[in-house]
Design an enzyme around this catalytic site. Structure first.
Site, short mmCIF file in Angstrom:
data_model
loop_
_atom_site.label_atom_id
_atom_site.label_comp_id
_atom_site.label_asym_id
_atom_site.label_seq_id
_atom_site.Cartn_x
_atom_site.Cartn_y
_atom_site.Cartn_z
CB THR A 113 76.87 31.47 41.84
OG1 THR A 113 77.32 32.54 41.03
CG2 THR A 113 77.54 30.17 41.44
CE LYS A 142 68.70 40.89 40.43
NZ LYS A 142 68.44 39.54 40.92
N GLY A 171 62.35 36.94 36.01
CA GLY A 171 62.21 35.49 36.06
C GLY A 171 62.07 34.88 34.69
N GLY A 223 57.88 33.23 51.57
CA GLY A 223 59.12 32.93 50.85
C GLY A 223 59.32 33.77 49.61
CE LYS A 241 65.12 41.18 38.58
NZ LYS A 241 64.05 40.73 39.48
N1 NAP Z 1 65.30 32.06 42.69
C1 NAP Z 1 64.73 32.71 41.70
O1 NAP Z 1 63.52 32.67 41.55
C2 NAP Z 1 65.55 33.46 40.67
C3 NAP Z 1 64.91 34.07 39.59
C4 NAP Z 1 65.66 34.71 38.62
C5 NAP Z 1 67.04 34.77 38.75
N2 NAP Z 1 67.66 34.18 39.83
C6 NAP Z 1 69.11 34.23 39.93
O2 NAP Z 1 69.65 32.92 39.82
C7 NAP Z 1 70.82 32.81 40.63
C8 NAP Z 1 70.66 31.65 41.57
O3 NAP Z 1 69.54 31.89 42.39
P1 NAP Z 1 69.06 30.80 43.45
O4 NAP Z 1 67.74 31.26 43.93
O5 NAP Z 1 69.20 29.45 42.86
O6 NAP Z 1 70.15 30.99 44.60
P2 NAP Z 1 70.43 30.00 45.84
O7 NAP Z 1 69.24 29.15 46.09
O8 NAP Z 1 71.00 30.84 46.90
O9 NAP Z 1 71.57 29.01 45.28
C9 NAP Z 1 72.87 29.44 45.00
C10 NAP Z 1 73.72 28.27 44.62
O10 NAP Z 1 75.02 28.75 44.32
C11 NAP Z 1 75.95 28.00 45.09
N3 NAP Z 1 77.13 28.79 45.37
C12 NAP Z 1 77.29 29.78 46.28
N4 NAP Z 1 78.55 30.24 46.24
C13 NAP Z 1 79.19 29.52 45.29
C14 NAP Z 1 80.51 29.50 44.79
N5 NAP Z 1 81.45 30.32 45.26
N6 NAP Z 1 80.81 28.63 43.79
C15 NAP Z 1 79.89 27.76 43.31
N7 NAP Z 1 78.62 27.72 43.75
C16 NAP Z 1 78.27 28.60 44.73
C17 NAP Z 1 75.21 27.56 46.34
O11 NAP Z 1 75.90 26.46 46.89
P3 NAP Z 1 75.30 25.58 48.10
O12 NAP Z 1 74.27 24.70 47.50
O13 NAP Z 1 76.50 24.83 48.59
O14 NAP Z 1 74.76 26.55 49.10
C18 NAP Z 1 73.86 27.22 45.74
O15 NAP Z 1 73.89 25.93 45.18
C19 NAP Z 1 70.98 34.15 41.34
O16 NAP Z 1 71.92 34.93 40.65
C20 NAP Z 1 69.59 34.74 41.27
O17 NAP Z 1 69.57 36.13 41.30
C21 NAP Z 1 66.94 33.53 40.79
#
Ligand code: NAP
Length: 355
Positions: A113, A142, A171, A223, A241
């Site tokens: 999340t 994190k 990542g 993006g 980090k």
């Molecule tokens: N994106 C990257 O490249 C990357 C890299 C390394 C680490 N991360 C980490 O990975 C995590 C997810 O990143 P992301 O890019 O996938 O984020 P994201 O695209 O914003 O997706 C977040 C997901 O969490 C869901 N969510 C939000 N509030 C929630 C709740 N209260 N209960 C259950 N689900 C909930 C959202 O639901 P909806 O689908 O309904 O909106 C969505 O499915 C973050 O902590 C981020 O820092 C991301």
């Protein structure tokens, strides 16, 4: 929970968060199903999953193709049962991820999340609940780690399970795993990292002659920067980090207050050009320098000589360098152009536990 190595093991997962990372993780489980069975004797069965609008479960395993389809179509998992067979069967729909974790039996929670640096939620409560139920936790989130590292790792220890988080730093780069596993026995004299893609991208754009504002706009258009990218450009994402690296790899009880943080917002093209005339390139470097007691932690724009392993990384790369007493200088870098490597870190953590 001891490491499971026997063949033909089914591992029941709860996956919370189905955004960029979460649904891609499910896609990886779909794509790798045969490979994981053949190579490791493992079947990963998702028995519950949640997004911001609801949560669903099936003790016999959810249909991952259907869930990925819902999420790629911008819908919620709360539509899952409705779409399949009319009214939702009782006991298989939940209001929140936390309800799901509390109610459904599983072996591991995969938590993806959004980051909250205020209270770590919604991830932190789910992680606590999962660990209390003796479920392993794997996560790239994190927020809970930087806010409650000691509490979560101690809870995991008491309960005999693991919390693994190799995706929280840089990542898909295995920066934590290299440090924790492969530098066993070493004293780490210095750690240097480029753990933030946004700032690397912006600095690479500025090196081609764009102003900071133009480079930020280019990053947002591609993006690779959020609309509000202040955490990245002011250096706080890199600092978070660095704190996680300090706690998990260096074994020091660091907090964000211990990090001297300077971002890239004040940099000009002239700064980069001046560095270039001296044979240097400016990167936003997170550094832990060993001192007589502990480590000095800094995040700052740093002119690196071209011979430095981090100097020539592109704007789409992240990297880490460990200077050690017995293993020499070890560096690793990743080219991450889309979020699959980050999503795959949850599989890497699961295989650390079960393979
Ligand atoms: N994106 C990257 O490249 C990357 C890299 C390394 C680490 N991360 C980490 O990975 C995590 C997810 O990143 P992301 O890019 O996938 O984020 P994201 O695209 O914003 O997706 C977040 C997901 O969490 C869901 N969510 C939000 N509030 C929630 C709740 N209260 N209960 C259950 N689900 C909930 C959202 O639901 P909806 O689908 O309904 O909106 C969505 O499915 C973050 O902590 C981020 O820092 C991301």
């Amino acid at each position: 929970m001891p490491k499971i190595t026997k063949e033909n093991t089914t591992v029941r997962l709860i996956v919370s968060g189905l955004g960029n990372i979460g649904w891609r993780f499910l896609q990886i489980l779909i794509d790798k199903q045969q490979h994981l069975r053949r190579r490791y004797g493992l079947t990963f069965q998702v028995v519950g999953t949640a997004d911001s609008r609801g949560a669903v479960a099936d003790p016999d395993g959810l249909d991952l193709v259907r869930i990925v389809g819902l999420k790629k179509g911008g819908r919620s998992v709360s539509d899952y049962h409705t779409e399949m067979a009319g009214p939702t069967p009782p006991g298989l729909a939940f209001g929140s991820a936390l309800d799901l974790v509390n109610e459904i039996d599983a072996d591991a929670l995969c938590e993806a999340t959004p980051v909250s640096l205020d209270d770590g939620e919604p991830g932190l409560s789910c992680m606590r609940a999962a660990l209390r139920k003796r479920m392993h936790v794997v996560t790239p989130n994190k927020g809970p780690l930087v806010l409650a590292y000691e509490e979560l790792t101690e809870l995991a220890r008491i309960k005999g399970v693991e919390i693994l988080f190799c995706g929280t730093v840089a990542g898909g780069l295995p920066a934590i795993n290299v440090g924790r596993r492969d530098l066993a026995g070493a004293t780490i004299d210095r750690l240097e990292a480029l753990p933030n893609l946004t700032t690397s991208f912006i600095l690479a754009q500025m090196a081609t002659g764009l102003s900071y504002e133009e480079a930020l706009a280019a990053a947002q258009a591609q993006g690779c920067a959020e609309a509000d990218s202040s955490l990245d450009v002011e250096g706080w994402d890199a600092a978070i980090k660095l704190v996680i690296l300090a706690k998990s790899v260096l074994g020091v009880p660091a907090s964000l207050d211990d990090v001297s943080v300077q971002g890239i917002t004040g940099l000009t093209i002239a700064d980069l050009q001046e560095a270039e005339t001296k044979g240097r390139v400016i990167k936003l470097v997170a550094t832990a320098q060993r001192q007589e007691e502990g480590y000095a932690l800094t995040v700052a724009p740093t002119p690196l000589p071209l011979s430095h392993p981090l100097a020539l990384l592109s704007g789409q790369q992240m990297g880490v360098v460990y200077h050690t007493d017995i293993y020499g200088v070890i560096s690793a870098a990743i080219l991450e152009t889309e979020p699959v490597p980050s999503a795959a870190t949850m599989l890497r953590d699961l295989l650390t536990l079960y393979a």
